[in-house]
Enzyme design. Structure first.
Site, PDB file in Angstrom:
ATOM      1  N   HIS A 271       0.851  -1.198   0.000  1.00 41.69           N
ATOM      2  CA  HIS A 271       0.000   0.000   0.000  1.00 41.69           C
ATOM      3  C   HIS A 271       0.881   1.240   0.000  1.00 41.69           C
ATOM      4  CE1 HIS A 271      -3.185   2.797   1.142  1.00 41.69           C
ATOM      5  NE2 HIS A 271      -4.006   1.858   0.744  1.00 41.69           N
ATOM      6  N   ASP A 328      -7.863  -5.283  -0.558  1.00 41.47           N
ATOM      7  CA  ASP A 328      -8.294  -6.127  -1.682  1.00 41.47           C
ATOM      8  C   ASP A 328      -7.979  -7.604  -1.514  1.00 41.47           C
ATOM      9  OD1 ASP A 328      -7.352  -3.297  -3.435  1.00 41.47           O
ATOM     10  OD2 ASP A 328      -9.387  -4.118  -3.461  1.00 41.47           O
TER      11      ASP A 328
HETATM   12  C1  SDX Z   1      -5.983   0.170  -3.167  1.00 40.71           C
HETATM   13  O1  SDX Z   1      -4.333   4.661  -1.971  1.00 40.71           O
HETATM   14  C2  SDX Z   1      -5.280   3.992  -1.447  1.00 40.71           C
HETATM   15  O2  SDX Z   1      -5.732   4.268  -0.392  1.00 40.71           O
HETATM   16  C3  SDX Z   1      -5.794   2.833  -2.276  1.00 40.71           C
HETATM   17  C4  SDX Z   1      -6.825   1.932  -1.586  1.00 40.71           C
HETATM   18  C5  SDX Z   1      -8.123   2.673  -1.362  1.00 40.71           C
HETATM   19  O3  SDX Z   1      -8.866   2.283  -0.442  1.00 40.71           O
HETATM   20  O4  SDX Z   1      -8.427   3.581  -2.207  1.00 40.71           O
HETATM   21  O5  SDX Z   1      -6.319   1.451  -0.356  1.00 40.71           O
HETATM   22  C6  SDX Z   1      -7.179   0.747  -2.475  1.00 40.71           C
HETATM   23  O6  SDX Z   1      -5.686   0.577  -4.273  1.00 40.71           O
HETATM   24  C7  SDX Z   1      -5.137  -0.840  -2.434  1.00 40.71           C
HETATM   25  C8  SDX Z   1      -3.903  -1.320  -3.256  1.00 40.71           C
HETATM   26  C9  SDX Z   1      -4.401  -2.376  -4.257  1.00 40.71           C
HETATM   27  N1  SDX Z   1      -3.332  -2.732  -5.180  1.00 40.71           N
HETATM   28  C10 SDX Z   1      -2.709  -3.928  -5.131  1.00 40.71           C
HETATM   29  O7  SDX Z   1      -2.912  -4.783  -4.240  1.00 40.71           O
HETATM   30  C11 SDX Z   1      -1.709  -4.167  -6.249  1.00 40.71           C
HETATM   31  C12 SDX Z   1      -0.431  -4.793  -5.665  1.00 40.71           C
HETATM   32  N2  SDX Z   1       0.219  -3.773  -4.819  1.00 40.71           N
HETATM   33  C13 SDX Z   1       1.213  -2.983  -5.445  1.00 40.71           C
HETATM   34  O8  SDX Z   1       1.328  -2.860  -6.809  1.00 40.71           O
HETATM   35  C14 SDX Z   1       1.820  -1.893  -4.588  1.00 40.71           C
HETATM   36  O9  SDX Z   1       1.994  -2.406  -3.327  1.00 40.71           O
HETATM   37  C15 SDX Z   1       1.094  -0.577  -4.519  1.00 40.71           C
HETATM   38  C16 SDX Z   1       0.995   0.042  -5.846  1.00 40.71           C
HETATM   39  C17 SDX Z   1      -0.256  -0.741  -3.909  1.00 40.71           C
HETATM   40  C18 SDX Z   1       1.895   0.332  -3.601  1.00 40.71           C
HETATM   41  O10 SDX Z   1       3.144   0.399  -4.091  1.00 40.71           O
HETATM   42  P1  SDX Z   1       4.259   1.322  -3.364  1.00 40.71           P
HETATM   43  O11 SDX Z   1       3.958   1.532  -1.940  1.00 40.71           O
HETATM   44  O12 SDX Z   1       4.445   2.516  -4.226  1.00 40.71           O
HETATM   45  O13 SDX Z   1       5.480   0.420  -3.357  1.00 40.71           O
HETATM   46  P2  SDX Z   1       6.530   0.437  -4.496  1.00 40.71           P
HETATM   47  O14 SDX Z   1       5.834   0.212  -5.809  1.00 40.71           O
HETATM   48  O15 SDX Z   1       7.394   1.632  -4.319  1.00 40.71           O
HETATM   49  O16 SDX Z   1       7.335  -0.884  -4.117  1.00 40.71           O
HETATM   50  C19 SDX Z   1       8.288  -0.902  -3.048  1.00 40.71           C
HETATM   51  C20 SDX Z   1       8.934  -2.258  -3.154  1.00 40.71           C
HETATM   52  C21 SDX Z   1       9.386  -2.577  -4.572  1.00 40.71           C
HETATM   53  O17 SDX Z   1      10.436  -3.527  -4.482  1.00 40.71           O
HETATM   54  P3  SDX Z   1      11.980  -2.995  -4.696  1.00 40.71           P
HETATM   55  O18 SDX Z   1      11.959  -2.253  -6.039  1.00 40.71           O
HETATM   56  O19 SDX Z   1      12.259  -2.086  -3.529  1.00 40.71           O
HETATM   57  O20 SDX Z   1      12.809  -4.256  -4.723  1.00 40.71           O
HETATM   58  O21 SDX Z   1       7.963  -3.270  -2.825  1.00 40.71           O
HETATM   59  C22 SDX Z   1       7.718  -4.080  -3.980  1.00 40.71           C
HETATM   60  C23 SDX Z   1       8.204  -3.291  -5.191  1.00 40.71           C
HETATM   61  O22 SDX Z   1       8.585  -4.184  -6.221  1.00 40.71           O
HETATM   62  N3  SDX Z   1       6.276  -4.311  -4.007  1.00 40.71           N
HETATM   63  C24 SDX Z   1       5.729  -5.501  -4.255  1.00 40.71           C
HETATM   64  C25 SDX Z   1       4.354  -5.315  -4.126  1.00 40.71           C
HETATM   65  N4  SDX Z   1       4.100  -4.034  -3.823  1.00 40.71           N
HETATM   66  C26 SDX Z   1       5.293  -3.406  -3.748  1.00 40.71           C
HETATM   67  N5  SDX Z   1       6.318  -6.689  -4.559  1.00 40.71           N
HETATM   68  C27 SDX Z   1       5.440  -7.710  -4.740  1.00 40.71           C
HETATM   69  N6  SDX Z   1       4.107  -7.629  -4.628  1.00 40.71           N
HETATM   70  C28 SDX Z   1       3.525  -6.443  -4.333  1.00 40.71           C
HETATM   71  N7  SDX Z   1       2.219  -6.349  -4.232  1.00 40.71           N
END
Ligand code: SDX
Length: 393
Positions: A271, A328
């Protein structure tokens, strides 16, 4: 510095704003709507009461709630011409673009009452959207399965009416299961608002141009459609089905995530704000156990989801990155058990988020500080250069 200008990061428009609607503490895993903890609202409130709270700022008295409910009940019907709007879509159209277009089309029936600065107009648009979007969502589903549309039955509550229009048939009586209605009402409460998330920020940005409430909500629906945002609940089901097809091999999937295999993410985890367990996910997990225990005992996908969560929460890769289950992760399993197809899960997210979007639009449009949204940028393109004739290129 970009080689052209040196900028002070504090100067760059962070796009943040002040709001009195929802408070989140991502590190502590706290979520409050107008100061009320989500845990108490989930336990004791209803979706309509929470909608009133988000939009008007306080919990309603019984008289205020009755009046709000009665007003919404009187607006659930659609103009007959709008029903023909659905004929224009292919049957396999995804319901999110259908819903977004239908909300935009809805505004064409109310051209004389869209002025964002006329309080009675805004009140009427608020009630019309809260009442009619569930009807539009049910019709998008009926269209996708080629079944006839049902008129709303206003002797039912908003959620029960939606379930009946979605799963009922004109040929036979349909009894809403109170457990199903209660579970859906709770999920709508948990999705009702979440501060400046992508879709809510979209509603505020579009509204900041003085676009009407319908246009702003229509834009928010399309922002929510993205797989990283509201589309994640459907993506979680696809992920769990993929693991099931691979013999339930959670360890293999987790290693593919850790190897950052293209397009392989632990959907429903992580998140932008919560770097702790999403407080909504805890409540939803309990609901998943209850509902699936009743409607789909020994559900293999729930077992896979729990093993996946257990594995991730004990793995340094996820712990170091503060990746926990979000809203989710378990939601899709409940929607599936309630009878909704995967494609429809994000529509249910939109139905829950609607009062939050409306509350934010109203807060923004009434804020004298609001100017049209106009983020600046850091230019990283070419330096100035001379135009050359095509013969010289
Ligand atoms: C919602 O904003 C809100 O409030 C949204 C929401 C709402 O109520 O409106 O809460 C609803 O959208 C919830 C999120 C739903 N999305 C998902 O579940 C999709 C999977 N999650 C991700 O894609 C991700 O976690 C995000 C987009 C939600 C958040 O990403 P961040 O915080 O920007 O993290 P990042 O992309 O900067 O990643 C940091 C690290 C990275 O690894 P490194 O490059 O440091 O090695 O964490 C990894 C990312 O690759 N990472 C994941 C991951 N999420 C982040 N690795 C594997 N699986 C994941 N889900």
């Amino acid at each position: 510095s970009t080689g052209y200008i040196t900028y002070d990061p504090g100067f760059v428009n962070t796009g943040s704003c002040s709001s009195a609607i929802t408070y989140i503490d991502g590190d502590a895993g706290i979520l409050r709507y107008r100061g009320y903890p989500i845990e108490q609202l989930a336990e004791r409130s209803s979706f309509l009461e929470v909608s009133y709270l988000l939009i008007y700022g306080n919990l309603p008295t019984q008289a205020q709630l009755d009046d709000f409910t009665q007003k919404i009940n009187r607006h659930t019907l659609l103009h007959e011409d709008l029903k023909r709007f659905f004929d224009g879509f292919p049957r396999d159209a995804h319901p999110m673009p259908v819903l977004s277009s239908a909300v935009s089309a809805l505004s064409t029936f109310y051209q004389d009452s869209l002025n964002p600065f006329d309080e009675p107009n805004v009140e009427l648009s608020t009630v019309r959207l809260l009442a009619k979007v569930p009807t539009l969502a049910a019709y998008a589903y009926k269209k996708s399965i080629g079944q006839p549309f049902l008129y709303p039955d206003n002797s039912l509550g908003l959620v029960e009416n939606f379930l009946r229009m979605t799963f009922g048939l004109p040929a036979e009586p349909y009894e809403v299961d109170p457990e199903v209605a209660k579970a859906l009402d709770l999920l709508f409460i948990l999705h009702a608002d979440h501060e400046q998330n992508c879709s809510t920020s979209t509603v505020r940005l579009v509204g900041s141009s003085e676009a009407n409430l319908f246009a702003s909500i229509s834009a928010g629906i399309m922002a929510l459609f993205g797989p990283l945002h509201g589309g994640a609940n459907s993506a979680v089901l696809e992920m769990l089905n993929g693991i099931k097809a691979d013999g339930g091999d959670v360890a293999n999937f987790v290693s593919r995530v850790k190897n950052k295999e293209k397009g392989v993410r632990l959907m429903g985890f992580g998140h932008r704000v919560y770097k702790n367990y999403d407080p909504r996910a805890k409540i939803i997990k309990r609901t998943a156990d209850q509902i699936l225990g009743k409607l789909a005992p020994n559900d293999e996908l729930l077992d896979i989801a729990k093993r996946l969560e257990e594995t991730a929460l004990s793995d340094d890769y996820f712990i170091e990155r503060k990746l926990y289950p979000n809203v989710d992760f378990y939601t899709g399993l409940i929607y599936r058990a309630l009878g909704f197809p995967t494609q429809f899960f994000t529509v249910l997210f939109a139905l829950g988020r609607l009062p939050g979007w409306i509350a934010h639009w109203r807060e923004m449009i009434n804020d004298p500080q609001t100017k049209i949204g106009r983020p600046r940028q850091i230019y990283i393109g070419e330096k100035e250069r001379e135009y050359t004739a095509i013969s010289e290129r």
